[in-house]
Each structure stands twice: as C-alpha cells, then as structure tokens.
Enzyme design. Sequence first.
Site, PDB file in Angstrom:
ATOM      1  N   ASP A 110       0.811  -1.212   0.000  1.00 44.83           N
ATOM      2  CA  ASP A 110       0.000   0.000   0.000  1.00 44.83           C
ATOM      3  C   ASP A 110       0.843   1.259   0.000  1.00 44.83           C
ATOM      4  OD1 ASP A 110      -2.678  -0.050  -0.332  1.00 44.83           O
ATOM      5  OD2 ASP A 110      -3.185   0.418   1.730  1.00 44.83           O
ATOM      6  N   ARG A 191      -2.276   5.705  17.533  1.00 45.64           N
ATOM      7  CA  ARG A 191      -2.424   6.614  16.394  1.00 45.64           C
ATOM      8  C   ARG A 191      -2.055   8.066  16.711  1.00 45.64           C
ATOM      9  NH1 ARG A 191      -1.553   2.451  14.390  1.00 45.64           N
ATOM     10  NH2 ARG A 191      -3.012   1.252  13.142  1.00 45.64           N
ATOM     11  N   ASP A 220      -9.113   4.497  11.912  1.00 40.55           N
ATOM     12  CA  ASP A 220      -7.805   5.144  11.938  1.00 40.55           C
ATOM     13  C   ASP A 220      -7.751   6.438  11.132  1.00 40.55           C
ATOM     14  OD1 ASP A 220      -6.665   3.418  13.677  1.00 40.55           O
ATOM     15  OD2 ASP A 220      -5.645   2.204  12.181  1.00 40.55           O
ATOM     16  N   SER A 272      -5.860  -9.535   9.191  1.00 39.06           N
ATOM     17  CA  SER A 272      -5.431  -8.155   9.310  1.00 39.06           C
ATOM     18  C   SER A 272      -4.976  -7.969  10.751  1.00 39.06           C
ATOM     19  CB  SER A 272      -6.594  -7.202   8.997  1.00 39.06           C
ATOM     20  OG  SER A 272      -6.252  -5.872   9.334  1.00 39.06           O
TER      21      SER A 272
END
Length: 494
Positions: A110, A191, A220, A272
């Site tokens: 990605d 985060r 996120d 994931s």
Amino acid sequence: MAQLKSISAFSSSNLAFHGPKRESFPYHGKVCCPGKLSSFQELGARKSELQGNAFAVSSGNGSVTRAHDKQVIRAVLPSYSETEVSGSTKERGLRGKLNKVVLAYSGGLDTSVIVPWLRENYGCDVVCFTADVGQGLKELEGLEKKAKASGASQLVVKDLKEEFVKDYIFPCLRAGAIYERKYLLGTSMARPVIAKAMVDVAKEVGADAVAHGCTGKGNDQVRFELTFFALNPKLNVVAPWREWDITGREDAIEYAKKHNVPVPVTKKSIYSRDGNLWHLSHEGDILEDPENEPKKDMFMLTVDPEDAPNEPEYVDIGIISGIPVSVNGKNLTPASLLDHLNQIGGRHGIGRVDMVENRLVGMKSRGVYETPGGTILFAAARELESLTLDRETMQVKDSLALKYAELVYAGRWFDPLRESMDSFMEEISKTTTGSVTLKLYKGSITVTSRKSPYSLYRQDISSFESGDVYDQADAAGFIRLYGLPIRVRAMLDS
C-alpha cells in the site's frame, strides 16, 4: 548517498510485536495504515534476533552504522529522479500541486504504491515516516531500500516507544479507560503519538501536507486526521484510499509495476493485524463471522491457556500515583516494564479478548486482541484503587472512564475535554500508591495481596470485634434514616 543516524534496538523479547494497522482492508498482505502485517514470518524478530543493544544498518554507500537504544534514524535517500516513476516535483500533478508530503510509511504494498501515486497526482516530494512503537525489528528492516525504490526523497524513523507508554498508555491505564467493556485501546492509543510525530516531521522538513494509507471504512482515518487538525490545522491531508481508483491487491500490484516500483515480496496473510508494545489485534478471515471460534495457531503473543505452565507465577506490581513503576521490586522504564510483563503474561496465556465492537463510522466489527502486559496492569491498578478510593470518588471515576475511553477510541486525544478529564484522573490518583501481588495461572489472574500507605481500609473498624471507632448500635438509627423513603412509600401504599 544515504546518511544514517542510529535506530533503536528493541529490547530482548521472545514476543512478536507488529506494525500499525489499517483496519478495514478488503484484501490481505502487508498494506495498511501506516503499517500492515503480511505473514507469521514477518510478525517481529524472535528473541535470538533481538538480544543486544545494537544492530547494524547498511548505508547507501555500503558502509555500516551501529544503531543504539533510544535513538532516531534519519535516512536521506537519493533524489526522486534516480527512480523512474511518473510525475514531477516541478509540475502540477493530476489532482493539484503540493510541495512536500510526509507519508505514514510501512514499506508494504500500500504505502509503496502511495509514494508514486502522490508524485503523479500532486507533483510533490514525498518524505516517508515510520514510527517505532514496539512492533519489532522485522517491521523496520529494509525500509530505506523500499522507500528508495518507491521514489521517496527521505526516510525518517523515530523511536516512540517510551513516549507511547509514558504519555499515552499510562494515562489511559490511570483513567481506567476500557472501550465497550473489553477493548484496552491498543490501536487507538498508538495513532495520536504517530500522527503527532508526523506533524513534527512535517515542520522539520518544511512539508505542506501529510498523508496516510487508511481506508474510508475504518477508525484510523479519523484518529490520524483529528490529530493533524488539532496540532497543525494548516497542513493539507491526503488520503489516497478515499481518492484513487485502486480497489484491491491486484490493482495495487499492477499500478506498482506500471510505475517501476518493486512489489514487496511477502507471504499473503489471512488476517489483518495491528501490533505495538501494548497489544496485537487480529481481524478478517474466519473472524468476520462472529460464530466462528478463533483458530489456535492465530495467536502470537500468548500461549493457549490450556498449554500454559501447570504451576502459577506470582508477580508484584509497584504503583505510584496510579502509574506502574516496578515489577517484582525492580524499577523499570515505562517501555521496559510493559515489555517485561508482556513476556510474563504471554507465557501464561493472559490477556486474550474476543469481541464485537462498534466502529466510530457506524458498522460493527469483530476483533480478537492479545494484551498480556496490559491486562496484568489493569488488574493491579483497579485492585489498588479498592484500597485508596472512597465509594463516591470511585463511582465518579468509573463513569468518567467510559467517556474517556470513547474520546480515545474516536481519535480525540488532543481534545480539551480529554485533557481536562486527565487532570481530574491525575488529581484523584495521587494517593493510589502501593503494590499489588497477582497470581497468573492458565489465562486467569487472581489478586493475592494489596497494600498502600494511603489505604482507607482499617482492620480495627472492619473487624467483627467491638472497637472504639465504630459502635454497632449506631447502625439502627442509620438504617431508620436511610430507609425512611421506603417506609413512607409503604405507608402510602397501605
């Protein structure tokens, strides 16, 4: 020529910690926001690989730089012109013009694709940024080469482990923040510390924008962008997954080949995953059906409780003003303390949670979490509060903890409300000092001892024996007054 400073070596551990997660990715592989796990082999270095205080990092000219604890690596890579990828920093891109963008970077498919996409669509220079929040050395290896191959002009890696634990994890622990009864906020807390560092790097390198690889379905994207807004509202924010035409792994691979970007060769992961020093989460594959039991081989930080040692282990947690400071009498730094408890809890199968949660964007999702050290710390902190907090204070604290957890989950770390609530939590936790001994056995935690110099517990009062402080005969008058509303209602009914 790549110019390298040092990068911290993760403390010795036989646990695998992993990179950050992109939460709702429709396919699998090492592609996420800002880092996605691809396979068991990539989920962190084992103990033999992590021992020692330094490791070697190769620079662009073939030399080797030693890397030591609590340092930062900054690799200045060759200019973009050395890599054949379409787009020019001197011209307007397909979607507009930005000068320089700091990208949350993992080195997976990605983010490797996002680098040329940003250059092509915004004609910008791309600075890749990676945060070390305890995901393990394997996730940090080879990033310079990958960033160079993708066309980045600079790579910045910062060690945020101590800051992460001290300034984000421990305040949540002190507040007792748990989202929807089970979730200990592992991803949610990571985060804002990453996004804050991105804002700092943007200032350092003179960037006018930041970018992330989060999808439009996950939490996120909100957590990153609210932090950007709070700390530097002038920064432009680019979220390729909300803009581009790439819809899956094959599209991303095709785009990478078209733009001469080497595709990361990784084993396709069926899950994931998101990992840091606090936790490891699992989503996807069979977990998408809440009726399915997780497979035994899915777990990576904790042994199956059935396979845990047949003998219990006792661990003593020292706490000062609501913050853990020691394990078994040994004072440790925040990150070292948590790492040590992860190892202890992991071998006893502590900290597994399977839950269906409500995402911020509205949908429900099922996740399985491993938080061995964090589960131990929560048990110790709550038990110590049973000695040091009175009833009314504890009730108010518990009610505010729910809101505190919601704010953190929603990415509002730098919201004035959370900061004000944190001041309250700090104030009422001043006397939460002492130690708690816990017995760990096959996935369970049992409290065996607790003590505090500020304990409100008085044996002479609580004892069944008569004493001078408490006269049992006084209870009769108290009960009559306390029960007066009940008596009046009964009289009215009769």
